[in-house]
Design a protein around this motif. Structure first.
Motif, PDB file in Angstrom:
ATOM      1  N   PRO A 123      87.092   7.467  32.579  1.00 36.07           N
ATOM      2  CA  PRO A 123      86.957   8.060  33.926  1.00 36.07           C
ATOM      3  C   PRO A 123      87.873   9.236  34.191  1.00 36.07           C
ATOM      4  N   ALA A 124      88.899   9.423  33.390  1.00 34.44           N
ATOM      5  CA  ALA A 124      89.834  10.519  33.644  1.00 34.44           C
ATOM      6  C   ALA A 124      89.387  11.820  32.985  1.00 34.44           C
ATOM      7  N   GLY A 125      88.334  11.775  32.184  1.00 36.55           N
ATOM      8  CA  GLY A 125      87.982  12.960  31.406  1.00 36.55           C
ATOM      9  C   GLY A 125      86.595  13.494  31.632  1.00 36.55           C
ATOM     10  N   TYR A 126      86.083  13.492  32.864  1.00 35.57           N
ATOM     11  CA  TYR A 126      84.738  14.006  33.145  1.00 35.57           C
ATOM     12  C   TYR A 126      84.648  15.507  32.852  1.00 35.57           C
ATOM     13  N   ARG A 127      83.507  15.921  32.306  1.00 39.74           N
ATOM     14  CA  ARG A 127      83.227  17.350  32.160  1.00 39.74           C
ATOM     15  C   ARG A 127      81.774  17.607  32.559  1.00 39.74           C
ATOM     16  N   VAL A 128      81.511  18.786  33.113  1.00 38.07           N
ATOM     17  CA  VAL A 128      80.197  19.149  33.632  1.00 38.07           C
ATOM     18  C   VAL A 128      79.254  19.490  32.474  1.00 38.07           C
ATOM     19  N   VAL A 129      78.017  18.913  32.532  1.00 40.23           N
ATOM     20  CA  VAL A 129      76.985  19.250  31.543  1.00 40.23           C
ATOM     21  C   VAL A 129      75.752  19.882  32.182  1.00 40.23           C
ATOM     22  N   ALA A 130      75.623  19.788  33.505  1.00 39.70           N
ATOM     23  CA  ALA A 130      74.454  20.376  34.180  1.00 39.70           C
ATOM     24  C   ALA A 130      74.744  20.502  35.666  1.00 39.70           C
ATOM     25  N   SER A 131      74.004  21.415  36.303  1.00 38.91           N
ATOM     26  CA  SER A 131      74.071  21.581  37.761  1.00 38.91           C
ATOM     27  C   SER A 131      72.807  22.294  38.214  1.00 38.91           C
ATOM     28  N   GLU A 132      72.761  22.647  39.505  1.00 37.06           N
ATOM     29  CA  GLU A 132      71.589  23.356  40.023  1.00 37.06           C
ATOM     30  C   GLU A 132      71.664  24.851  39.796  1.00 37.06           C
ATOM     31  N   LEU A 133      72.787  25.337  39.259  1.00 41.59           N
ATOM     32  CA  LEU A 133      73.008  26.779  39.206  1.00 41.59           C
ATOM     33  C   LEU A 133      71.964  27.519  38.378  1.00 41.59           C
ATOM     34  N   ASP A 134      71.454  26.902  37.311  1.00 49.75           N
ATOM     35  CA  ASP A 134      70.509  27.610  36.439  1.00 49.75           C
ATOM     36  C   ASP A 134      69.054  27.301  36.769  1.00 49.75           C
ATOM     37  N   ARG A 135      68.806  26.715  37.919  1.00 51.36           N
ATOM     38  CA  ARG A 135      67.425  26.435  38.335  1.00 51.36           C
ATOM     39  C   ARG A 135      66.918  27.555  39.237  1.00 51.36           C
ATOM     40  N   VAL A 136      65.599  27.823  39.181  1.00 50.65           N
ATOM     41  CA  VAL A 136      65.019  28.805  40.098  1.00 50.65           C
ATOM     42  C   VAL A 136      65.004  28.222  41.497  1.00 50.65           C
ATOM     43  N   ALA A 137      64.934  29.084  42.488  1.00 49.56           N
ATOM     44  CA  ALA A 137      64.918  28.627  43.872  1.00 49.56           C
ATOM     45  C   ALA A 137      63.623  27.876  44.165  1.00 49.56           C
ATOM     46  N   ARG A 138      63.699  26.917  45.062  1.00 54.38           N
ATOM     47  CA  ARG A 138      62.503  26.167  45.448  1.00 54.38           C
ATOM     48  C   ARG A 138      61.517  27.111  46.115  1.00 54.38           C
ATOM     49  N   GLY A 139      60.240  27.011  45.711  1.00 52.75           N
ATOM     50  CA  GLY A 139      59.213  27.894  46.238  1.00 52.75           C
ATOM     51  C   GLY A 139      59.001  29.142  45.409  1.00 52.75           C
ATOM     52  N   ALA A 140      59.948  29.444  44.494  1.00 59.96           N
ATOM     53  CA  ALA A 140      59.794  30.617  43.644  1.00 59.96           C
ATOM     54  C   ALA A 140      58.886  30.279  42.463  1.00 59.96           C
ATOM     55  N   ALA A 141      58.406  31.314  41.799  1.00 64.77           N
ATOM     56  CA  ALA A 141      57.553  31.112  40.629  1.00 64.77           C
ATOM     57  C   ALA A 141      58.330  30.387  39.543  1.00 64.77           C
ATOM     58  N   PRO A 142      57.707  29.417  38.902  1.00 63.57           N
ATOM     59  CA  PRO A 142      58.419  28.675  37.855  1.00 63.57           C
ATOM     60  C   PRO A 142      58.646  29.541  36.630  1.00 63.57           C
ATOM     61  N   PRO A 143      59.672  29.239  35.863  1.00 63.71           N
ATOM     62  CA  PRO A 143      59.893  29.999  34.625  1.00 63.71           C
ATOM     63  C   PRO A 143      58.776  29.724  33.634  1.00 63.71           C
ATOM     64  N   PRO A 144      58.516  30.643  32.730  1.00 63.53           N
ATOM     65  CA  PRO A 144      57.415  30.445  31.771  1.00 63.53           C
ATOM     66  C   PRO A 144      57.689  29.265  30.846  1.00 63.53           C
ATOM     67  N   GLN A 145      56.574  28.610  30.438  1.00 60.57           N
ATOM     68  CA  GLN A 145      56.663  27.486  29.521  1.00 60.57           C
ATOM     69  C   GLN A 145      55.786  27.740  28.305  1.00 60.57           C
ATOM     70  N   ALA A 146      56.100  27.060  27.224  1.00 54.73           N
ATOM     71  CA  ALA A 146      55.243  27.120  26.051  1.00 54.73           C
ATOM     72  C   ALA A 146      53.912  26.475  26.378  1.00 54.73           C
ATOM     73  N   PRO A 147      52.810  26.916  25.747  1.00 57.01           N
ATOM     74  CA  PRO A 147      51.482  26.335  26.035  1.00 57.01           C
ATOM     75  C   PRO A 147      51.458  24.815  25.924  1.00 57.01           C
ATOM     76  N   GLU A 148      52.119  24.270  24.911  1.00 56.93           N
ATOM     77  CA  GLU A 148      52.128  22.805  24.758  1.00 56.93           C
ATOM     78  C   GLU A 148      52.814  22.135  25.945  1.00 56.93           C
ATOM     79  N   ALA A 149      53.920  22.740  26.392  1.00 55.29           N
ATOM     80  CA  ALA A 149      54.633  22.174  27.538  1.00 55.29           C
ATOM     81  C   ALA A 149      53.791  22.269  28.812  1.00 55.29           C
ATOM     82  N   GLU A 150      53.058  23.373  28.968  1.00 55.81           N
ATOM     83  CA  GLU A 150      52.191  23.520  30.143  1.00 55.81           C
ATOM     84  C   GLU A 150      51.115  22.442  30.157  1.00 55.81           C
ATOM     85  N   ALA A 151      50.520  22.174  29.011  1.00 55.42           N
ATOM     86  CA  ALA A 151      49.487  21.135  28.936  1.00 55.42           C
ATOM     87  C   ALA A 151      50.067  19.771  29.259  1.00 55.42           C
TER      88      ALA A 151
END
Length: 808
Positions: free
Chosen positions: A435-463
């Motif tokens: 518990p004394a050694g937490y480190r950040v691995v993710a946050s909202e900072l690299d996400r697009v804003a809600r309502g904005a166009a989504p980032p492009p995906q590979a065709p397989e991921a889109e399907a």
């Protein structure tokens, strides 16, 4: 000296009423099996139905008609069972089928069609006066009434045994079929209440009287509501009987409640299938998720209320935490916090069942469904979630059973999609070995804003994402929802009302049934609300009840042949019509019960008979002896109901939308007046081209085009449709914008299928509309009409032809 004449008249009336009660109608005696008639029929009889019919005809000096040709039979079968004409290609296959059992095969295929259930649902909804508005002067919509309509369709599709069909509508809340109790509140309801307690009491009395009347007529064919003010004048139905039924329903009130939709077993199986498939799809999709970056790069999708994936490079961890810094509403909510192991066989190691322990900064007090323990219990939805007790903030942590290599965290506000508030909009995901050694691995900072166009995906991921969305939508159909299915409260005491006057209560009446029908039941005055409805449902669905099976068999006979063996399908009392062939009715009723109360099996028996296959051609000598065809010497042609006419037009034009279930479409323009005014639409889109059973039913207001074809207004029970012929019908069929549009589409379909050759166009038009090719004179006239006025004009004429509108 006083006159005794008035007193003698009263005494005579009382004696007469007592004598009538002592003479119960034929229907109160149990069905009695008689020997199936032996007939010299030269092979005409195919089953017992035919033997009874043939014997009745022979006794009257009549003979049955010869069989109709195969084209006529196929069209008749489809219109009767499905309310739709046959597909021309299917029709041709049947006509050319040389097998001896070709008819049986066709009957079975048609009976197995899901469209049969839609056809039957229309009949049942007529009977229980279902509509999606309240009626009375305000007539406001009931936007959540449609699930009951869908339940009825599903019940007929599943061939639900009739006793279960009854039980689920009267007491579905006690056996996992909550939506089915929409039956109890399908009728009109006056939402405008009076401050006058007398008027309020009268309103409530009328509501329950309507429910008693509907239930008694629908299931028993008895006019029990006539005993609300006095003993029934002709049938052995007393005031006490009426108020015993009123006591059964005394705790039922109009309104919505949250219910679990669908059949419980079907729901369980489907949810298991959907969840298994969705888990596989989501796992595959997660592998395509970009790695999180603790920087404003806008590389990852926007936050979603249902599910968010935080993927990062594999890391050894025992503690995983989400710290919420802001939300889009009040306190944050998380329905499940998943931590997935890295490697070839990933699994959620945050589950409490795998030894993980959840802790949090706080939890919302006084709410058992929002505990910390719900954050890792493996269950989704608002009912199994954690909410902090800090406005817009809080943290949730999971201690794993042992250090594990992990590479993603998955979390959401509500996987079912019902709730969209309390979503974390600023947060950080942290991991640690201690518990004394937490480190950040993710946050909202690299996400697009809600309502904005989504980032492009590979065709397989889109399907994969599209498939996941489809499965999530399928899962949402099984989520709890608000449905207009009635509310249940402890029933108050019910008293017999002298002359039906709420101001004249007499003795208290216990819940029970009709005394003259044995065996019956009487419950205690303090019987629970649900116990009352269950007891009535079990009694109605008992094989010992002399009326239930007879009444249903008569309704099925009416659906197949156009007229019941009892011509008054909701009045089996002394003032109703006697059966034309009671021996046949009783035989079928006993067989119906013995074969598991299967409506499909009963319908199949009738359809396979030679009686159904008879020609509809009139015969003067038969008409002279039986002008009403009550003995069934031919198959009497009859006009399609409004729904059949409309749906058939859509089918032949190629515009019919086959989608089943869900909210309906409206034939009226939207408005939100306090007192609703229903203005008809004058233009239509493909959203309006589903089957008419899915059209939002407005009480007391007729559908603008097809309502003139004797549609019930849902103000009262409609056990059978009238068949009028009016000028308005002809004008609607010929001039309405709906018919003109379908004629245009019909023409477009023909041109697309056979090109611009006039002879081929006429031939295809006749095949689609009538199931046959035109005669030479018809073909010449049709080509001349199309040449002079256009193909759409010919199509419009065919849609108006009697041959198109009539069951042959």
């Amino acid at each position: 000296m006083p006159s005794f004449a008035p007193r003698l008249a009263l005494v005579s009336a009382a004696l007469l009423a007592a004598g009538l009660r002592a003479q119960a109608p034929w229907s109160f005696a149990p069905p009695r099996e008689v020997a199936v008639p032996a007939t010299d029929d030269a092979g005409w009889c195919r089953n017992d139905v035919d033997r009874f019919v043939f014997a009745g005809l022979a006794a009257a000096g009549l003979r049955p008609s010869p069989a109709a040709d195969r084209r006529t039979l196929a069209r008749r079968l489809h219109l009767v069972v499905l309310g739709l004409p046959p597909d021309p290609d299917e029709l041709e296959r049947f006509v050319a089928d040389p097998r001896e059992d070709a008819w049986e095969r066709l009957v079975d295929r048609v009976l197995d069609s899901p469209q049969r259930a839609e056809r039957w649902a229309t009949r049942w909804l007529d009977l229980v006066r279902f509509a999606e508005t309240t009626g009375f002067e305000t007539n406001v919509p009931r936007p959540n009434a449609w699930p009951y309509r869908d339940w009825v369709i599903e019940a007929f599709a599943a061939d639900t045994p009739y006793p279960d069909f009854i039980l689920r509508q009267l007491a579905g809340d006690t056996c996992g079929h909550d939506v089915a109790t929409g039956y109890l509140v399908a009728g009109p309801y006056d939402e405008v209440k009076s401050p006058d307690p007398v008027l309020t009491a009268m309103q409530r009395h009328d509501e329950l009287k309507d429910l008693v009347h509907t239930t008694a007529t629908a299931f028993l064919g008895l006019t029990l509501a006539c005993a609300a003010c006095h003993d029934h004048k002709t049938d052995p139905l007393t005031q006490r009987d009426f108020y015993a039924w009123k006591a059964i329903f005394a705790g039922v009130t109009h309104g919505e409640r949250e219910v679990q939709p669908g059949d419980p077993e079907v729901r369980r199986r489907e949810l298991e299938r959907i969840e298994d498939e969705l888990a596989r799809i989501e796992d595959a999709l997660d592998q395509h998720a970009p790695l999180a970056e603790f920087a404003p790069t806008a590389r990852r999708p926007a936050l979603d209320e249902r599910r968010n994936v935080e993927r990062f490079a594999p890391v050894l961890a025992r503690f995983v935490r989400i710290t919420v810094l802001a939300t889009d509403g009040p306190e944050p909510c998380i329905d499940e916090f998943e931590v997935w192991s890295a490697g070839a066989a990933p699994r959620d190691v945050a589950l409490a069942s795998r030894g993980a322990v959840a802790t949090a900064s706080s939890e919302l007090p006084g709410h058992a469904i929002h505990r910390i323990a719900h954050a890792n219990d493996g269950r989704h939805g608002n009912e199994h979630s954690w909410i902090s007790n800090e406005p817009g903030a809080g943290w949730l942590a999971v201690e794993l059973a042992e250090p594990v290599q992990i590479d993603r965290v998955v979390w959401g506000r509500d996987r079912t999609g019902r709730f969209r508030d309390r979503l974390a909009t600023r947060y950080r995901i942290e991991v640690a070995l201690d518990p004394a050694g937490y480190r950040v691995v993710a946050s909202e900072l690299d996400r697009v804003a809600r309502g904005a166009a989504p980032p492009p995906q590979a065709p397989e991921a889109e399907a994969l994402a599209r498939k996941a969305q489809e499965l999530a939508a399928a899962r949402a159909r099984f989520a709890p929802r608000m449905v207009y299915a009635g509310r249940f409260t402890p029933p108050p005491p019910v008293h017999r009302l002298e002359r039906g006057d709420p101001l004249a209560p007499r003795e208290e009446i216990a819940p029970g049934t009709i005394a003259a029908l044995v065996p019956g039941f009487r419950l205690r005055e303090d019987a629970s609300e649900a116990e009352r409805r269950r007891a009535l449902a079990r009694w109605l669905g008992s094989a010992e009840n002399p009326l239930t099976a007879r009444v249903l068999v008569n309704r099925v006979w009416q659906a197949v042949f156009g007229e019941g063996l009892v011509a008054t399908p909701s009045d089996f009392g002394r003032t109703g019509a006697p059966p034309t062939n009671q021996a046949l009715l009783d035989h079928l009723a006993l067989r119906f019960v013995a074969e598991g109360w299967s409506i499909r099996a009963l319908e199949r028996t009738l359809l396979l008979s030679s009686s159904f296959r008879q020609s509809s051609q009139p015969r003067d000598e038969a008409a002279a002896l039986d002008s009403g065809n009550r003995l069934l010497w031919r198959h009497a042609p009859r006009r399609l109901e409004a729904e059949g006419i409309r749906d058939a037009m859509l089918m032949v034009s190629g515009a019919l939308d086959p989608r089943r279930g869900g909210p309906g479409f409206s034939a009226f323009l939207a408005n939100d007046n306090y007192v609703r005014v229903y203005e008809p639409k004058t233009s239509f889109t493909s959203a309006d081209w589903r089957r008419m059973v899915y059209q939002t039913k407005v009480r007391s207001v007729q559908e603008p085009v097809f309502g003139v074809f004797d549609c019930p207004d849902a103000g009262q029970v409609a056990a059978r449709r009238a068949r009028s012929t009016t000028a308005l019908q002809a004008l609607s069929l010929f001039n309405s914008s709906f018919v003109v549009e379908q004629a245009r589409r019909f023409a477009g379909r023909i041109e697309q299928e056979v090109g611009r050759d006039p002879a081929a166009q006429v031939r295809r038009a006749f095949l689609l509309a009538f199931g046959r090719e035109p005669a030479a004179a018809e073909a010449a006239a049709a080509q001349r009409l199309a040449s002079e006025h256009g193909l759409a004009a010919l199509c419009r004429a065919l849609l108006n032809a009697s041959e198109f509108l009539v069951v042959p």
